[in-house]
Design a protein around this motif. Structure first.
Motif, PDB file in Angstrom:
ATOM      1  N   ILE A 186       0.659  -5.964  -0.030  1.00 23.64           N
ATOM      2  CA  ILE A 186      -0.327  -5.142   0.667  1.00 23.64           C
ATOM      3  C   ILE A 186      -0.312  -3.705   0.171  1.00 23.64           C
ATOM      4  CG2 ILE A 186       1.151  -4.494   2.621  1.00 23.64           C
ATOM      5  CD1 ILE A 186      -1.409  -4.989   4.387  1.00 23.64           C
ATOM      6  N   CYS A 243      -2.307  -2.678   9.720  1.00 23.36           N
ATOM      7  CA  CYS A 243      -1.957  -2.621   8.300  1.00 23.36           C
ATOM      8  C   CYS A 243      -0.856  -1.614   7.997  1.00 23.36           C
ATOM      9  CB  CYS A 243      -3.202  -2.302   7.471  1.00 23.36           C
ATOM     10  SG  CYS A 243      -4.438  -3.607   7.526  1.00 23.36           S
ATOM     11  N   LYS A 292      -5.764   4.503   2.462  1.00 22.64           N
ATOM     12  CA  LYS A 292      -4.994   3.272   2.563  1.00 22.64           C
ATOM     13  C   LYS A 292      -3.768   3.541   3.430  1.00 22.64           C
ATOM     14  CE  LYS A 292      -2.382   2.198  -1.034  1.00 22.64           C
ATOM     15  NZ  LYS A 292      -1.969   1.840  -2.395  1.00 22.64           N
ATOM     16  N   HIS A 341      -8.183   5.311   6.228  1.00 25.69           N
ATOM     17  CA  HIS A 341      -8.177   3.895   6.606  1.00 25.69           C
ATOM     18  C   HIS A 341      -7.937   3.796   8.113  1.00 25.69           C
ATOM     19  CE1 HIS A 341      -6.860  -0.335   6.735  1.00 25.69           C
ATOM     20  NE2 HIS A 341      -7.584  -0.454   5.649  1.00 25.69           N
ATOM     21  N   LEU A 374      -9.899  -5.771   6.379  1.00 27.71           N
ATOM     22  CA  LEU A 374     -11.100  -5.396   5.638  1.00 27.71           C
ATOM     23  C   LEU A 374     -12.031  -4.480   6.420  1.00 27.71           C
ATOM     24  CD1 LEU A 374     -11.917  -8.804   3.920  1.00 27.71           C
ATOM     25  CD2 LEU A 374     -10.779  -6.809   2.936  1.00 27.71           C
ATOM     26  N   PHE A 430      -2.835  -3.809  -2.477  1.00 32.37           N
ATOM     27  CA  PHE A 430      -4.134  -4.398  -2.137  1.00 32.37           C
ATOM     28  C   PHE A 430      -5.231  -3.348  -2.018  1.00 32.37           C
ATOM     29  CE2 PHE A 430      -7.163  -5.869   1.162  1.00 32.37           C
ATOM     30  CZ  PHE A 430      -7.673  -6.975   0.499  1.00 32.37           C
ATOM     31  N   TYR A 431      -4.894  -2.190  -1.461  1.00 33.30           N
ATOM     32  CA  TYR A 431      -5.893  -1.139  -1.252  1.00 33.30           C
ATOM     33  C   TYR A 431      -5.911  -0.159  -2.418  1.00 33.30           C
ATOM     34  CZ  TYR A 431      -5.976  -2.866   3.529  1.00 33.30           C
ATOM     35  OH  TYR A 431      -6.089  -3.666   4.633  1.00 33.30           O
ATOM     36  N   ARG A 432      -7.091   0.402  -2.663  1.00 35.11           N
ATOM     37  CA  ARG A 432      -7.272   1.379  -3.727  1.00 35.11           C
ATOM     38  C   ARG A 432      -7.473   2.769  -3.116  1.00 35.11           C
ATOM     39  NH1 ARG A 432      -9.750  -0.441  -8.678  1.00 35.11           N
ATOM     40  NH2 ARG A 432     -10.927   1.497  -8.620  1.00 35.11           N
ATOM     41  N   THR A 435       2.389  -2.736   6.008  1.00 31.68           N
ATOM     42  CA  THR A 435       2.783  -2.025   4.789  1.00 31.68           C
ATOM     43  C   THR A 435       4.262  -1.658   4.833  1.00 31.68           C
ATOM     44  OG1 THR A 435       0.546  -1.183   4.429  1.00 31.68           O
ATOM     45  CG2 THR A 435       2.348   0.051   3.430  1.00 31.68           C
ATOM     46  N   GLU A 473     -12.753  -0.358  -2.321  1.00 30.95           N
ATOM     47  CA  GLU A 473     -11.679  -0.059  -1.380  1.00 30.95           C
ATOM     48  C   GLU A 473     -10.455  -0.946  -1.542  1.00 30.95           C
ATOM     49  OE1 GLU A 473     -13.614  -0.315   2.384  1.00 30.95           O
ATOM     50  OE2 GLU A 473     -14.683   1.580   2.109  1.00 30.95           O
ATOM     51  N   ASN A 474     -10.601  -2.078  -2.208  1.00 33.54           N
ATOM     52  CA  ASN A 474      -9.477  -2.999  -2.362  1.00 33.54           C
ATOM     53  C   ASN A 474      -9.617  -3.760  -3.673  1.00 33.54           C
ATOM     54  OD1 ASN A 474     -11.200  -5.419  -1.818  1.00 33.54           O
ATOM     55  ND2 ASN A 474     -11.316  -4.518   0.230  1.00 33.54           N
TER      56      ASN A 474
END
Length: 362
Positions: free
Chosen positions: A189, A166, A270, A161, A114, A192-194, A170, A203-204
């Motif tokens: 995952i 992460c 991301k 990001h 986060l 999970f992120y936008r 990923t 952002e998520n």
């Protein structure tokens, strides 16, 4: 820093209820949050301290062979866990590439997911930033933007990001476990992120009050243990964020790639999974020609968001190198945490922040 309420709930359910109120944020190690608060970038009305909640600090192997990591596990503890690093060495390598040893000893797995972008315009409250103040604009678009995104950006945001961890997660298909008022749910995952679109402040996929309680790496991801690497290029070899990074994982049979995983960092808002490149590698010999073609595919949609076209060429070269390193084989497994973190590292395993000057450049 504005005045705020401080709450220390006794259970996950209490924490979720408290954090569901507007203006609330969760507090774990606070290695990113407190900096944002001190700089006036984040101004929460309520801090919900989750550091003493039970059941969030374990690293465990599940009955199906998956590994589950509680959200409060420290980054350093996970990197040096012998069972984990033997099965997912690229994740350990990514963790050791991030921040400094002091920060890794404090930062948590959940917090790592986060952390906010390190775009300088996001941190400068005198600058326009749609992440910090939706609708205000994006000063990075016409500013110093040589470190910004080349994939998935929009006219509203070109930030990247910051996480190393992460990117490896990923590539290996990690699952994020989330607790909310509606119960527990699981999200890959990769979902999970936008991307920023026209709402870069989102952002998520977390809804108000939802909390990450664990990560899970599926058993099938361990099949890549013998051939996986994380590689990072940064402006200096001390603890700097990635200009570009790549996590590569392969399974091989007689020199032929049977399956590939590839994810990129430092290139988008991301961690970027290069699925088309992965598909092209399957069934190909593990050689430079295949790796170069995969690199071209991985960056086929890339374009500069400013003065950063160099990132595309650099990223392609990094992908080729990461795939070649993965094909050559993972170094010996990481040991348990030694008294001095780098004193007992196995031969051939060189954390990025322990490399000699210039070693991280491609």
């Amino acid at each position: 820093m504005n005045r705020f309420d401080y709450l220390r709930p006794a259970s996950i359910a209490e924490a979720v209820a408290a954090a569901s109120k507007p203006g609330s944020v969760y507090l774990a190690a606070g290695t990113n949050l407190l900096d944002l608060m001190k700089g006036g970038v984040a101004r929460p009305e309520r801090l919900v301290d989750v550091t003493h909640l039970p059941g969030l600090g374990a690293i465990e192997t599940l009955s199906d062979g998956a590994m589950r990591i509680g959200a409060l596990v420290k980054n350093s503890a996970l990197a040096y866990d012998a069972a984990f690093s033997a099965r997912f060495p690229a994740v350990a390598e990514a963790l050791l590439s991030g921040a400094s040893a002091q920060l890794r000893n404090a930062a948590t797995v959940g917090g790592n997911l986060l952390q906010r972008t390190r775009c300088p315009y996001f941190y400068d409250t005198a600058s326009a930033c749609n992440k910090r103040a939706p609708g205000s604009g994006c000063d990075a678009l016409g500013g110093a933007n040589e470190g910004h995104a080349v994939l998935g950006f929009s006219e509203h945001c070109i930030a990247t990001h910051p996480s190393d961890f992460c990117v490896a997660l990923t590539a290996l298909g990690a699952i994020v476990e989330i607790e909310g008022q509606g119960g527990r749910r699981e999200v890959p995952i990769t979902d999970f992120y936008r991307l920023p679109g026209d709402t870069p402040e989102r952002e998520n996929l977390l809804s108000p009050g939802e909390m990450i309680v664990a990560l899970r790496l599926p058993a099938e991801a361990a099949a890549f243990a013998a051939n996986q690497r994380y590689l990072k290029v940064r402006e200096r070899t001390s603890y700097a964020f990635a200009v570009v990074s790549a996590a590569a994982a392969l399974t091989l049979a007689d020199g032929t790639i049977t399956e590939a995983r590839l994810a990129l960092g430092g290139v988008a808002a991301k961690p970027w999974r290069a699925e088309e490149a992965e598909a092209r590698l399957a069934g190909r010999p593990a050689n430079r020609a295949a790796f170069e073609e995969a690199a071209e595919i991985a960056f086929a949609a890339a374009k500069p968001s400013g003065d950063n076209s160099y990132k595309i060429a650099l990223g392609r070269r990094l992908v080729v190198r990461a795939l070649a390193m993965a094909a050559a084989g993972t170094p010996e497994e990481m040991p348990a945490l030694p008294a001095s973190p780098f004193a007992a590292l196995p031969d051939g395993f060189i954390p990025q922040d322990a490399q000699p000057e210039g070693a991280s450049h491609v």
